[in-house]
Design an enzyme around this catalytic site. Sequence first.
Site, PDB file in Angstrom:
ATOM      1  N   CYS A  83       0.818  -1.226   0.000  1.00  0.00           N
ATOM      2  CA  CYS A  83       0.000   0.000   0.000  1.00  0.00           C
ATOM      3  C   CYS A  83       0.844   1.265   0.000  1.00  0.00           C
ATOM      4  CB  CYS A  83      -0.940  -0.001   1.203  1.00  0.00           C
ATOM      5  SG  CYS A  83      -2.048  -1.402   1.138  1.00  0.00           S
ATOM      6  N   HIS A  86      -3.849   6.911   2.288  1.00  0.00           N
ATOM      7  CA  HIS A  86      -4.162   5.605   1.713  1.00  0.00           C
ATOM      8  C   HIS A  86      -5.580   5.206   2.136  1.00  0.00           C
ATOM      9  CE1 HIS A  86      -3.952   1.520   0.510  1.00  0.00           C
ATOM     10  NE2 HIS A  86      -3.903   1.041   1.738  1.00  0.00           N
ATOM     11  N   ASN A 122      -9.878  -0.524  -1.545  1.00  0.00           N
ATOM     12  CA  ASN A 122      -8.428  -0.392  -1.392  1.00  0.00           C
ATOM     13  C   ASN A 122      -7.751  -0.904  -2.662  1.00  0.00           C
ATOM     14  OD1 ASN A 122      -5.762  -0.552  -0.681  1.00  0.00           O
ATOM     15  ND2 ASN A 122      -6.093  -1.641   1.255  1.00  0.00           N
TER      16      ASN A 122
HETATM   17  O1  UT7 Z   1      -4.099  -1.596   3.135  1.00  0.00           O
HETATM   18  C1  UT7 Z   1      -3.417  -2.647   3.709  1.00  0.00           C
HETATM   19  C2  UT7 Z   1      -3.574  -2.652   5.130  1.00  0.00           C
HETATM   20  N1  UT7 Z   1      -4.805  -3.273   5.489  1.00  0.00           N
HETATM   21  C3  UT7 Z   1      -5.595  -2.669   6.330  1.00  0.00           C
HETATM   22  O2  UT7 Z   1      -5.319  -1.556   6.713  1.00  0.00           O
HETATM   23  C4  UT7 Z   1      -6.806  -3.412   6.843  1.00  0.00           C
HETATM   24  C5  UT7 Z   1      -6.850  -3.289   8.321  1.00  0.00           C
HETATM   25  N2  UT7 Z   1      -7.947  -3.997   8.938  1.00  0.00           N
HETATM   26  C6  UT7 Z   1      -9.234  -3.598   8.812  1.00  0.00           C
HETATM   27  O3  UT7 Z   1      -9.528  -2.662   8.096  1.00  0.00           O
HETATM   28  C7  UT7 Z   1     -10.267  -4.291   9.644  1.00  0.00           C
HETATM   29  O4  UT7 Z   1      -9.641  -5.081  10.621  1.00  0.00           O
HETATM   30  C8  UT7 Z   1     -11.266  -5.182   8.831  1.00  0.00           C
HETATM   31  C9  UT7 Z   1     -12.167  -4.294   8.020  1.00  0.00           C
HETATM   32  C10 UT7 Z   1     -10.473  -6.129   7.942  1.00  0.00           C
HETATM   33  C11 UT7 Z   1     -12.128  -5.980   9.793  1.00  0.00           C
HETATM   34  O5  UT7 Z   1     -12.829  -5.116  10.687  1.00  0.00           O
HETATM   35  P1  UT7 Z   1     -12.829  -5.409  12.256  1.00  0.00           P
HETATM   36  O6  UT7 Z   1     -13.673  -4.385  12.866  1.00  0.00           O
HETATM   37  O7  UT7 Z   1     -11.377  -5.468  12.677  1.00  0.00           O
HETATM   38  O8  UT7 Z   1     -13.520  -6.793  12.318  1.00  0.00           O
HETATM   39  P2  UT7 Z   1     -12.951  -8.161  12.896  1.00  0.00           P
HETATM   40  O9  UT7 Z   1     -11.862  -8.693  12.020  1.00  0.00           O
HETATM   41  O10 UT7 Z   1     -12.632  -7.929  14.333  1.00  0.00           O
HETATM   42  O11 UT7 Z   1     -14.230  -9.072  12.761  1.00  0.00           O
HETATM   43  C12 UT7 Z   1     -15.422  -8.824  13.486  1.00  0.00           C
HETATM   44  C13 UT7 Z   1     -16.434  -9.893  13.120  1.00  0.00           C
HETATM   45  C14 UT7 Z   1     -15.864 -11.304  13.145  1.00  0.00           C
HETATM   46  O12 UT7 Z   1     -16.852 -12.153  13.662  1.00  0.00           O
HETATM   47  P3  UT7 Z   1     -16.750 -12.671  15.170  1.00  0.00           P
HETATM   48  O13 UT7 Z   1     -15.441 -13.394  15.237  1.00  0.00           O
HETATM   49  O14 UT7 Z   1     -16.794 -11.447  16.011  1.00  0.00           O
HETATM   50  O15 UT7 Z   1     -17.960 -13.541  15.273  1.00  0.00           O
HETATM   51  C15 UT7 Z   1     -15.622 -11.623  11.693  1.00  0.00           C
HETATM   52  O16 UT7 Z   1     -15.687 -13.009  11.440  1.00  0.00           O
HETATM   53  O17 UT7 Z   1     -16.882  -9.688  11.779  1.00  0.00           O
HETATM   54  C16 UT7 Z   1     -16.746 -10.901  11.030  1.00  0.00           C
HETATM   55  N3  UT7 Z   1     -16.470 -10.579   9.634  1.00  0.00           N
HETATM   56  C17 UT7 Z   1     -17.424 -10.305   8.732  1.00  0.00           C
HETATM   57  N4  UT7 Z   1     -18.768 -10.251   8.829  1.00  0.00           N
HETATM   58  C18 UT7 Z   1     -19.456  -9.917   7.716  1.00  0.00           C
HETATM   59  C19 UT7 Z   1     -15.262 -10.502   9.028  1.00  0.00           C
HETATM   60  N5  UT7 Z   1     -15.412 -10.157   7.728  1.00  0.00           N
HETATM   61  C20 UT7 Z   1     -16.747 -10.040   7.528  1.00  0.00           C
HETATM   62  C21 UT7 Z   1     -17.538  -9.711   6.406  1.00  0.00           C
HETATM   63  N6  UT7 Z   1     -18.872  -9.654   6.539  1.00  0.00           N
HETATM   64  N7  UT7 Z   1     -16.983  -9.438   5.210  1.00  0.00           N
END
Ligand code: UT7
Length: 333
Positions: A117, A256, A286
């Site tokens: 990125c 970004h 992204n």
């Molecule tokens: O550019 C490169 C660098 N990358 C980034 O900067 C990405 C950084 N990370 C993020 O932006 C976030 O961590 C995400 C958007 C990827 C995820 O958001 P989050 O608020 O951190 O969610 P999480 O990973 O803590 O997941 C929360 C819940 C989980 O369920 P449980 O375990 O709480 O039951 C996931 O399984 O949301 C679930 N989940 C989804 N639900 C619906 C994960 N992906 C999805 C989805 N749709 N697509």
Amino acid sequence: MKPKLRNANITAVGKYLPKNILTNADLEKMVDTNDEWIRTRTGIQERRIVDKGEASVEMSVNAIQQILDSRNLDPTEIDAIIVGTVTPDMLFPSCAALIQHRIGATNAWGYDLSAACSGFIFALQSGSALIESGQCEKVLIVGVDTMSSILDYEDRNTCILFGDGAGAVLLEPSEEYGVIDAIMRVDGGGGDYLKMPAGGSLHRASHETVDKKMHYIQQDGRTVYKFAVKGMADISYEVASRNNLTNDDIDLFIPHQANKRIIDAAAKRLGLPDEKVLINISKYANTTAGTIPIGIVEAVETKRLKKGDNLILASFGAGFTWGATYIKWGMDS
Ligand code: UT7
């Protein structure tokens, strides 16, 4: 820091986004997700996806063509082409070489730069050094990624986050305008949290690597999020404060576009109101190395940048790689 002989100024810009739109509603039919989750957790509504046969070189050439047309520039005048990407058409030859050939830049050299990125701002930093040292007069900097080529559309953790796109800028010397300062960092200690494990020399392509989906992006989103929030906010603040820029002095912040919540945290740290922050993640998601140059082009197109403005760019991504650049904007609006 040694004083510079001259600055690297952005004098022309171009972008390319594929025409195919993949919406959150489309993704609902592919994986167990929903529009509300994607919008509230990331700010994304839709992303662009390449046509079959279209890839990073093609997108880059389209973005560069806008630069050549807008300036009526003869490609033989280009001295160097630097391409930030983690999704080159192939591992080699480089995108830079293939682009050189496609546009007829017969006097140019160039190379690809792998910083995920942060690919564009790292490439901008490298290209600026070529201008500042007097080695080059015209350098093309490209940020491009075809993320759809390395996404597992059965993995809801990653496939909703990314899209395809390219942006490019032309750097030329200037006494007054251009890149004034930049801070760049890498920390391979974060390497495991965001990677594509196979396809390189360690895990050779095999039936096993394909079966184990090792040619796709793997991300520990929560960990990357934690580092990204702090990393991008701190480095943006650092480059602003070491140039004595207050929130009043900053005219535009182009971060970004990985997650709207990461952008908001960085903007808050800089004390910036919404109108000073470029956010287009809802339309394109992204695009990895593409986000910042695409943002710059949109800012030019919508007249959000005028000559003399103080612009801050910032990024955080796989590696980890991160950085921030301070530019005294030098294009007539
Ligand atoms: O550019 C490169 C660098 N990358 C980034 O900067 C990405 C950084 N990370 C993020 O932006 C976030 O961590 C995400 C958007 C990827 C995820 O958001 P989050 O608020 O951190 O969610 P999480 O990973 O803590 O997941 C929360 C819940 C989980 O369920 P449980 O375990 O709480 O039951 C996931 O399984 O949301 C679930 N989940 C989804 N639900 C619906 C994960 N992906 C999805 C989805 N749709 N697509």
